[in-house]
Design an enzyme around this catalytic site. Structure first.
Site, PDB file in Angstrom:
ATOM      1  N   THR A  82     -10.027   3.383  26.754  1.00  0.00           N
ATOM      2  CA  THR A  82      -8.970   3.903  25.907  1.00  0.00           C
ATOM      3  C   THR A  82      -7.551   3.670  26.680  1.00  0.00           C
ATOM      4  OG1 THR A  82     -10.292   5.958  25.633  1.00  0.00           O
ATOM      5  CG2 THR A  82      -8.056   6.047  24.631  1.00  0.00           C
ATOM      6  N   HIS A 117     -17.812   5.836  16.875  1.00  0.00           N
ATOM      7  CA  HIS A 117     -18.525   7.112  17.097  1.00  0.00           C
ATOM      8  C   HIS A 117     -18.553   8.026  15.611  1.00  0.00           C
ATOM      9  CE1 HIS A 117     -17.893   6.234  21.258  1.00  0.00           C
ATOM     10  NE2 HIS A 117     -18.505   7.163  21.484  1.00  0.00           N
ATOM     11  N   GLU A 164     -21.459  12.640  15.069  1.00  0.00           N
ATOM     12  CA  GLU A 164     -22.029  12.983  16.782  1.00  0.00           C
ATOM     13  C   GLU A 164     -22.510  14.348  16.796  1.00  0.00           C
ATOM     14  OE1 GLU A 164     -19.521  11.516  19.597  1.00  0.00           O
ATOM     15  OE2 GLU A 164     -20.937  11.978  21.229  1.00  0.00           O
ATOM     16  N   ASP A 222     -23.566   5.134  27.402  1.00  0.00           N
ATOM     17  CA  ASP A 222     -22.496   6.122  26.881  1.00  0.00           C
ATOM     18  C   ASP A 222     -21.747   6.337  28.298  1.00  0.00           C
ATOM     19  OD1 ASP A 222     -21.211   7.270  25.364  1.00  0.00           O
ATOM     20  OD2 ASP A 222     -22.364   9.078  25.069  1.00  0.00           O
ATOM     21  N   ARG A 265      -4.247   3.853  28.588  1.00  0.00           N
ATOM     22  CA  ARG A 265      -3.586   5.174  28.779  1.00  0.00           C
ATOM     23  C   ARG A 265      -2.190   4.529  29.496  1.00  0.00           C
ATOM     24  NH1 ARG A 265      -6.233   7.711  33.697  1.00  0.00           N
ATOM     25  NH2 ARG A 265      -7.972   6.105  33.396  1.00  0.00           N
ATOM     26  N   ASN A 282     -14.334   4.983  32.050  1.00  0.00           N
ATOM     27  CA  ASN A 282     -13.995   5.902  33.019  1.00  0.00           C
ATOM     28  C   ASN A 282     -15.546   7.200  33.047  1.00  0.00           C
ATOM     29  OD1 ASN A 282     -11.202   5.988  34.123  1.00  0.00           O
ATOM     30  ND2 ASN A 282     -11.105   5.181  31.923  1.00  0.00           N
ATOM     31  N   HIS A 334     -22.311  -0.123  24.617  1.00  0.00           N
ATOM     32  CA  HIS A 334     -21.836   1.335  24.413  1.00  0.00           C
ATOM     33  C   HIS A 334     -21.652   2.124  25.770  1.00  0.00           C
ATOM     34  CE1 HIS A 334     -20.850   4.916  21.898  1.00  0.00           C
ATOM     35  NE2 HIS A 334     -20.624   5.310  23.162  1.00  0.00           N
TER      36      HIS A 334
HETATM   37  C1  6MZ Z   1     -17.015  10.514  22.074  1.00  0.00           C
HETATM   38  C2  6MZ Z   1     -16.685   9.707  24.317  1.00  0.00           C
HETATM   39  C3  6MZ Z   1     -17.909  10.099  24.770  1.00  0.00           C
HETATM   40  O1  6MZ Z   1     -12.043   5.508  27.133  1.00  0.00           O
HETATM   41  O2  6MZ Z   1     -11.141   6.580  29.423  1.00  0.00           O
HETATM   42  N1  6MZ Z   1     -15.997   9.256  25.243  1.00  0.00           N
HETATM   43  N2  6MZ Z   1     -16.169  10.020  22.978  1.00  0.00           N
HETATM   44  N3  6MZ Z   1     -18.318  10.735  22.371  1.00  0.00           N
HETATM   45  C4  6MZ Z   1     -18.965  10.638  23.619  1.00  0.00           C
HETATM   46  N4  6MZ Z   1     -20.133  10.895  23.930  1.00  0.00           N
HETATM   47  C5  6MZ Z   1     -20.490  11.923  24.410  1.00  0.00           C
HETATM   48  N5  6MZ Z   1     -18.236   9.530  25.944  1.00  0.00           N
HETATM   49  C6  6MZ Z   1     -16.911   9.338  26.105  1.00  0.00           C
HETATM   50  O3  6MZ Z   1     -13.503   6.618  28.892  1.00  0.00           O
HETATM   51  C7  6MZ Z   1     -13.726   8.092  28.668  1.00  0.00           C
HETATM   52  C8  6MZ Z   1     -13.302   8.502  27.222  1.00  0.00           C
HETATM   53  O4  6MZ Z   1     -14.447   7.803  26.314  1.00  0.00           O
HETATM   54  C9  6MZ Z   1     -14.778   8.696  25.406  1.00  0.00           C
HETATM   55  C10 6MZ Z   1     -13.877  10.131  25.629  1.00  0.00           C
HETATM   56  O5  6MZ Z   1     -12.640  10.176  24.710  1.00  0.00           O
HETATM   57  C11 6MZ Z   1     -13.287  10.050  27.274  1.00  0.00           C
HETATM   58  O6  6MZ Z   1     -12.064  10.608  27.584  1.00  0.00           O
HETATM   59  P1  6MZ Z   1     -12.371   5.694  28.798  1.00  0.00           P
HETATM   60  O7  6MZ Z   1     -12.607   4.635  29.611  1.00  0.00           O
END
Ligand code: 6MZ
Length: 370
Positions: A131, A226, A229, A306, A133, A35, A31
């Site tokens: 995600t 997820h 949470e 995370d 983009r 980004n 997990h």
């Molecule tokens: C929910 C999370 C997250 O996808 O652009 N992201 N979504 N809960 C969390 N825990 C606190 N941590 C990260 O990575 C960044 C994106 O992952 C999701 C959010 O949508 C964030 O914009 P990527 O590589």
């Protein structure tokens, strides 16, 4: 990266023997958001280049230089998140500096390298999630191909797979595009191992998502969600997400008794992100963390980071939070760390299998150490 947060304190509280044990323990990271996992030095480098660059004739800069500077300063200032919704405001600046194919490739390479390379790699198996983009510089397909090209560099040496994240804010047209891309890339033989549900836990109507996750399963993709949470996620929504029959769950912090029963029956692996939960303040202390429940019930779990960037952690540091004595860590007792049930598995991308393969080793070593 430099570590400063609950994980740093836990690392400091370990004995040299425990640190050696954690370094040599074969670990899987299941997990990690791309980004959110960029090493801080690389992010600073990308930000410097962004600030120095002029807008190109074909595309404007996604954020003003002032907004980038403020965003990077916030990230450098360390974890100061009052509530989980604050956390999501960190991403626009990160997204702006990774908005070109070359910047995205560099960020991905740095993330993969930080997990998989070096004398003491953080893990032997990585499932990185991101995600897709779309912007003026690339389509969602190009975005994914840039990330996959970097994954290929590691494929033969160590295992790395990609999970395609579906954000809770996505509309149906984007969901359709992302799912079609996931299926197409998997069919091409790319290491796309599954799809994820992520993003602001209060956003979106999960009814819309059901058919996409069910289609993903039908195409042989793993599903991780997820879930629960925050305390505000309705119990009904949690049950609805569980009805998608996910292979793994992210966080699963606020499951009520009904949801716990389903999770126990389905033996669904829980991706545990200790620093993330503490710093987003969804869990107030390590001692009250839901990991205790899963350890007690010998339920499959995976220890995960995370987002190492905002949470100032590493995979080893998350394991340190298990082993360190209280109050720095959980100070796992023999009873609590007794070997969990092994999840049956047939494929390498079965996530529960990865988690279950690891936790018994912790248990054994914990018993040796205490
Ligand atoms: C929910 C999370 C997250 O996808 O652009 N992201 N979504 N809960 C969390 N825990 C606190 N941590 C990260 O990575 C960044 C994106 O992952 C999701 C959010 O949508 C964030 O914009 P990527 O590589």
């Amino acid at each position: 990266m430099s570590i400063a947060g609950p994980a740093a304190a836990a690392l400091e509280a370990l004995t040299a023997e425990q640190i050696t044990f954690l370094k040599t323990l074969p670990k899987a990271e299941l997990h990690a958001h791309l980004n959110g996992s960029i090493p801080i030095a690389v992010l600073q480098e990308l930000a410097r280049e962004y600030l120095a660059s002029a807008p190109s004739p074909t595309s404007s800069k996604p954020l003003s230089n002032d907004a980038i500077q403020a965003g990077i300063d916030k990230l450098l200032g360390g974890p100061a998140i009052d509530e989980i919704s604050d956390f999501f405001t960190l991403f626009p600046a990160i997204y702006a500096v990774t908005s070109t194919p070359s910047a995205l490739a560099r960020a991905t390479r740095a993330v993969l390298s930080s997990f998989l390379e070096g004398e003491c790699p953080q893990c032997m198996y990585l499932e990185l999630r991101t995600t897709p983009r779309e912007n003026q510089e690339m389509t969602r397909e190009q975005y994914l191909r840039v990330v996959l090209a970097e994954l290929h560099r590691y494929g033969s040496v160590r295992q790395a797979g990609l999970i395609i994240s579906l954000d809770r804010r996505m509309g149906e047209d984007v969901l359709r595009e992302c799912l079609d891309l996931a299926k197409m890339l998997k069919a091409e033989g790319e290491p796309v191992v599954g799809v994820d549900l992520c993003g602001d836990p209060m956003a979106g109507d999960m009814t819309l998502f059901q058919k996409y996750f069910s289609e993903a399963k039908g195409a042989g993709l793993g599903v991780t969600l997820h879930i629960a949470e925050t305390a505000k996620n309705p119990a009904q929504e949690t049950l609805q997400l569980l009805s998608f029959c996910p292979d793994r769950l992210g966080h699963a912090t606020f499951l009520d008794e009904d949801a716990k029963r389903v999770v126990a029956e389905q033996n669904t692996c829980i991706e545990i992100c200790l620093s993330s939960n503490l710093l987003c303040k969804t869990v107030s202390t390590l001692d009250s963390h839901h990991i205790r429940h899963y350890l007690r019930h010998r339920h499959p779990i995976a220890i995960c980071t995370d987002d190492v960037l905002p949470f100032r952690t590493s995979l080893i540091a998350e394991y340190a939070l298990l082993l360190a004595p209280q109050p720095w860590g959980l100070g796992l007792s023999e009873a609590e760390s007794a070997t969990p049930r092994r999840a049956e598995h047939t494929q390498h991308n079965n996530v529960a299998a990865q988690a279950a393969a690891i936790t018994p080793q912790i248990a054994r070593h914990v018993q040796e150490l205490y």
